[in-house]
Write a protein that holds these residues in place. Structure first.
Motif, PDB file in Angstrom:
ATOM      1  N   TYR A 208     -76.242  35.143 -12.274  1.00  0.00           N
ATOM      2  CA  TYR A 208     -74.954  34.344 -12.547  1.00  0.00           C
ATOM      3  C   TYR A 208     -75.591  33.167 -13.641  1.00  0.00           C
ATOM      4  CZ  TYR A 208     -71.637  36.559  -9.537  1.00  0.00           C
ATOM      5  OH  TYR A 208     -70.738  37.172  -8.989  1.00  0.00           O
ATOM      6  N   PRO A 250     -68.742  29.720 -11.270  1.00  0.00           N
ATOM      7  CA  PRO A 250     -69.950  29.792 -10.558  1.00  0.00           C
ATOM      8  C   PRO A 250     -70.515  28.419 -10.459  1.00  0.00           C
ATOM      9  CG  PRO A 250     -70.547  30.884 -12.293  1.00  0.00           C
ATOM     10  CD  PRO A 250     -68.894  30.646 -12.354  1.00  0.00           C
ATOM     11  N   VAL A 275     -67.956  32.184  -5.598  1.00  0.00           N
ATOM     12  CA  VAL A 275     -67.652  32.980  -6.806  1.00  0.00           C
ATOM     13  C   VAL A 275     -69.156  33.768  -6.886  1.00  0.00           C
ATOM     14  CG1 VAL A 275     -67.509  32.950  -9.206  1.00  0.00           C
ATOM     15  CG2 VAL A 275     -66.342  31.368  -8.016  1.00  0.00           C
ATOM     16  N   VAL A 276     -70.159  33.272  -6.296  1.00  0.00           N
ATOM     17  CA  VAL A 276     -71.495  34.010  -6.518  1.00  0.00           C
ATOM     18  C   VAL A 276     -71.692  35.210  -5.509  1.00  0.00           C
ATOM     19  CG1 VAL A 276     -73.918  33.710  -6.796  1.00  0.00           C
ATOM     20  CG2 VAL A 276     -72.507  32.174  -7.423  1.00  0.00           C
ATOM     21  N   TYR A 638     -64.934  33.138 -18.226  1.00  0.00           N
ATOM     22  CA  TYR A 638     -65.762  33.234 -16.856  1.00  0.00           C
ATOM     23  C   TYR A 638     -67.221  33.916 -17.047  1.00  0.00           C
ATOM     24  CZ  TYR A 638     -61.395  31.621 -15.011  1.00  0.00           C
ATOM     25  OH  TYR A 638     -60.182  31.153 -14.604  1.00  0.00           O
ATOM     26  N   ARG A 641     -70.301  34.011 -14.792  1.00  0.00           N
ATOM     27  CA  ARG A 641     -70.261  34.759 -13.824  1.00  0.00           C
ATOM     28  C   ARG A 641     -71.212  36.049 -14.166  1.00  0.00           C
ATOM     29  NH1 ARG A 641     -65.165  35.774 -10.199  1.00  0.00           N
ATOM     30  NH2 ARG A 641     -64.524  33.297 -10.172  1.00  0.00           N
TER      31      ARG A 641
END
Length: 786
Positions: A208, A250, A275-276, A638, A641
């Motif tokens: 990430y 992230p 998110v990670v 995003y 990510r």
């Protein structure tokens, strides 16, 4: 499989470091009031760029080149302690630090949280000194520890030299290693090249790309809140809470400590936000990072250490691995800032060079002291305690794998032993041939650079034999370019139209269990010769072939109608073809062409094909064809990510001029019964479209788990389920000669739909609506992961 899993875990740890010296000073650091030990206290040699930290038990060890020397011990919230060590001083020196009692305020409180103002100043100060940082060299030490739920499984340690240069990044040369006896030295990759520096604008964590807390735009990504003001040596230290402002990006959460007056980070304790994470089969993933910084009395604030703790659990139905717990501690010291680094260091594109005779030096292996538990692990772990044993999975699939490995006693385990090396079973099934059984043989003669393939088999319904051979001889190489000669002969049952997605084997399975037979068939006797140039340009191959083919119809009064389930009313008859001799020259050039993956992963590839046939070549048919296929994958939203939202596009089409035989027309794939992979028309079931002129454009956008995250449907997020929107349009039309062909489209066929992706990590469900005519269609395919 298991060892690769462990290797993946080790890479998440992010590496080690070293120093060499002559005199060792060691001891334990305590809280002067409570007597408790202080882990990760910083120990720095005055007037140098050398330092270390204490271990989890408060123990430290540092090497000095000469005496006398002043050692400075510090800990946030405590008064620092200086001790002078000379020739007469003991070599074991315990240190007691006493808490600072005075709290100081340097920020005027307003309706705006002071934490924001403090971090703004940190960011501005960083811009000034980072602009003057061009390079550095340092010595590093790293220790990585793997544990299961009961004990330490392995320890790897490393000493290395780290180089960094603006615009070039990091290079690391490992100098010496140590590891428990169940790890080979060549498996010790401990180092600091991937060590996150939390002073960077962007921080790479497990793939990430995370906005750092000192990024110029950090205030747009984070809330900063002043929790309390501590003191160290009469200077305020601000403890600031860090929380994400953008929930779908992230980011980090935790606390940061800022040294007042200089407005510099001195310590961070951060974790990636939710998110990670990783999709199944990863079931649990947790990481935390602690890092300290020092300027050693100079202008630049550089990492002193990195402490990582993590946990990962992997499993799926029937296969559960034990939790893998890992720790890493790294110390970086002996900085040389803005020095000239030899060009040879960065000429090597590998970021990590393992210890070997080229780089080996006579150095003392300097470490952060081992804890009592770690010392016992070194004493008790032997070579029989392997990673496979420590992380042995459980479940019925694990037992099946064990049975296969240990006993090879499965019901089909003996079949492979019936054939010599290179020989394999050949089997297929369709409505014309019925059951086809045969053998394949492949042999590579390396000293002749010759690859040989031979096959043969019998079809019980059509009562025909298939046989043939394909020889590939490498005749020249230059750097990465190779020139191969191809020679092939085959007498086979061929398909009337080619599919870009489906193999004969896949169609055999679908036909056998009850789906419609996707292809039509004819007999093809073919002789071909040609050349192939691989890597003629970067990732680009060129192949030119000349072919002599004799095409014959395969007409049967009845077709095989055996199937396990009644999914179709009856099998359609096999139509005839345009019989005759086809002599042609073909060429194809492809860029980055990959094996079909049915939409499992995005591709970036281009394929161009052309074929020419004429009576001057002795052919019964005069035609020219040109076909092109393009697949491309774009990151959209995003992108920080590990798995960003993506847009995937497939474009294909072509034209055939002249008077081609019907079996040389182009085709646009529809669904194979209910199987609906990417790059087809999902609402065109059971057979393709076929014509002289044809084209297809399909696209899909993978939103991954984002829609469920927005809606707060955490169950689907945790399971890794996602949403894909797709659409497509295609056509195939014929000239007057083929105007009555039933497999042509009536204008442009268009559709759109939505997919539920990665159900249980193994399935994708497609719901499609035809736009140019009434109709819905439901299908399934492999999930899109990448």
């Amino acid at each position: 499989m298991r060892f690769r899993l462990i290797s993946f875990t080790i890479l998440l740890l992010l590496t080690p470091v070293y120093v060499f010296s002559q005199t060792e000073i060691s001891g334990t650091i305590y809280d002067g009031q409570t007597g408790e030990t202080l882990p990760a206290a910083t120990v720095i040699l005055e007037n140098s760029l050398r330092g270390t930290i204490s271990n989890e038990e408060g123990k430290y060890s540092i090497q000095v080149d000469q005496l006398p020397v002043t050692i400075r011990v510090s800990y946030i919230g405590y008064e620092s302690f200086n001790v002078v060590v000379d020739e007469n001083s003991p070599r074991v020196i315990d240190v007691r630090l006493f808490p600072s009692v005075t709290q100081m305020e340097e920020i005027v409180v307003t309706d705006r949280d002071p934490g924001l103002t403090i971090m703004e100043r940190v960011i501005e100060r960083k811009k000034l000194w980072r602009a003057n940082l061009d390079s550095y060299q340092s010595e590093a030490y790293t220790r990585q520890i793997l544990e299961n739920d009961t004990s330490i499984v392995s320890i790897t340690e490393s000493s290395s030299t780290l180089y960094w240069q603006k615009g070039e990044g990091h290079r690391e040369i490992q100098k010496s290693t140590r590891q428990t006896s169940n790890i080979n030295a060549d498996e010790n990759f401990a180092g600091v090249r991937y060590l996150p520096n939390f002073y960077d604008d962007n921080v790479e964590i497990a793939g990430y790309n995370i906005v750092g807390i000192t990024h110029p735009d950090a205030l747009s990504y984070y809330h900063f809140k002043l929790l309390e003001t501590l003191q160290m040596d009469g200077v305020p230290v601000y403890k600031i809470e860090v929380t994400p402002k953008r929930k779908l990006q992230p980011t980090f959460k935790g606390v940061a400590f800022v040294l007042g007056r200089q407005y510099a980070l001195v310590d961070v304790d951060l974790k990636p936000n939710e998110v990670v994470n990783f999709p199944p089969p990863v079931q649990d993933f947790d990481l935390s990072y602690k890092q300290q910084f020092s300027n050693y009395g100079r202008d630049f604030w550089l990492p002193v250490d990195m402490r990582i703790e993590g946990r990962i659990r992997i499993g799926l139905i029937g296969l559960q691995f034990p939790a893998i717990n890992f720790k890493q501690v790294s110390r970086i010291s002996d900085y040389q800032v803005n020095v000239s680094i030899p060009d040879s260091i960065f000429n090597n594109q590998d970021t990590f060079t393992k210890a070997d005779t080229t780089y080996k030096e006579e150095v003392t292996f300097v470490e952060i002291p081992l804890t009592d538990e770690e010392r016992r692990a070194y004493e008790t772990i032997d070579s029989t305690q392997t990673m496979e044993e420590a992380f042995r999975p459980e479940g019925f699939l694990a037992r099946m794998l064990d049975d296969e490995e240990e006993e090879r006693s499965g019901p089909l385990s003996g079949i492979g032993n019936l054939f010599p090396d290179g020989v394999g079973l050949r089997a297929k099934y369709n409505r014309v041939e019925g059951v086809h059984i045969g053998l394949n043989y492949q042999n590579e003669i390396s000293n002749l650079s010759l690859n040989t393939k031979i096959f043969g088999g019998y079809s019980f319904n059509s009562e025909t034999w298939d046989y043939g051979t394909n020889l590939v001889k490498q005749i020249a190489t230059l750097d990465r370019i190779s020139l191969d000669l191809h020679l092939q002969y085959q007498q086979t049952m061929d398909t009337q139209y080619q599919s870009n997605n489906y193999t004969v084997g896949m169609n055999s399975f679908v036909t056998l269990i009850g789906g419609d037979d996707y292809f039509n068939y004819f007999r093809n006797e073919q002789l071909g010769v040609g050349v192939e140039v691989k890597n003629i340009l970067d990732k680009t191959d060129l192949k030119i072939m000349g072919r002599h083919e004799i095409h014959r119809s395969t007409l049967t009064d009845e077709v095989v109608d055996f199937r396990l389930f009644d999914w179709v009313n009856e099998r359609r008859l096999n139509p005839g073809i345009s019989e005759g001799t086809v002599r042609s020259v073909s060429a194809e050039i492809g860029y980055n062409v990959q094996e079909r993956n049915f939409g499992f992963a995005g591709n970036r590839q281009i394929l161009l094909k052309g074929e020419f046939s004429n009576s001057a070549l002795g052919s019964d048919f005069d035609f020219s064809s040109l076909m092109v296929s393009i697949d491309w994958n774009f990151g959209t939203f995003y992108q920080r990510r590990l798995f960003a939202n993506t847009l995937d596009i497939h474009l294909s089409g072509g034209t055939i001029l002249g008077t081609p035989p019907i079996q040389k027309l182009g085709s646009i794939d529809g669904s194979l019964s209910r199987f609906t992979p990417f790059s087809i028309l999902k609402t065109k079931p059971y057979t393709p479209y076929v014509g002289n002129n044809f084209g297809l454009a399909v696209a899909e956008h993978n939103f991954r788990t984002i829609p469920f995250e927005i809606l707060g449907l955490n169950y689907f997020v945790e399971k890794g389920w996602g949403i894909i929107l797709f659409g497509g349009a295609g056509f195939a039309e014929g000239t007057d000669e083929f105007s009555g062909l039933s497999m042509q489209s009536d204008g442009i066929h268009s559709e759109a739909g939505v997919s539920l992706n990665s159900i249980f990590g193994i399935l994708r469900l497609d719901f499609a609506k035809r736009l140019d005519a009434p109709g819905y269609f439901f299908g399934f395919s492999v999930p899109r992961y990448f």
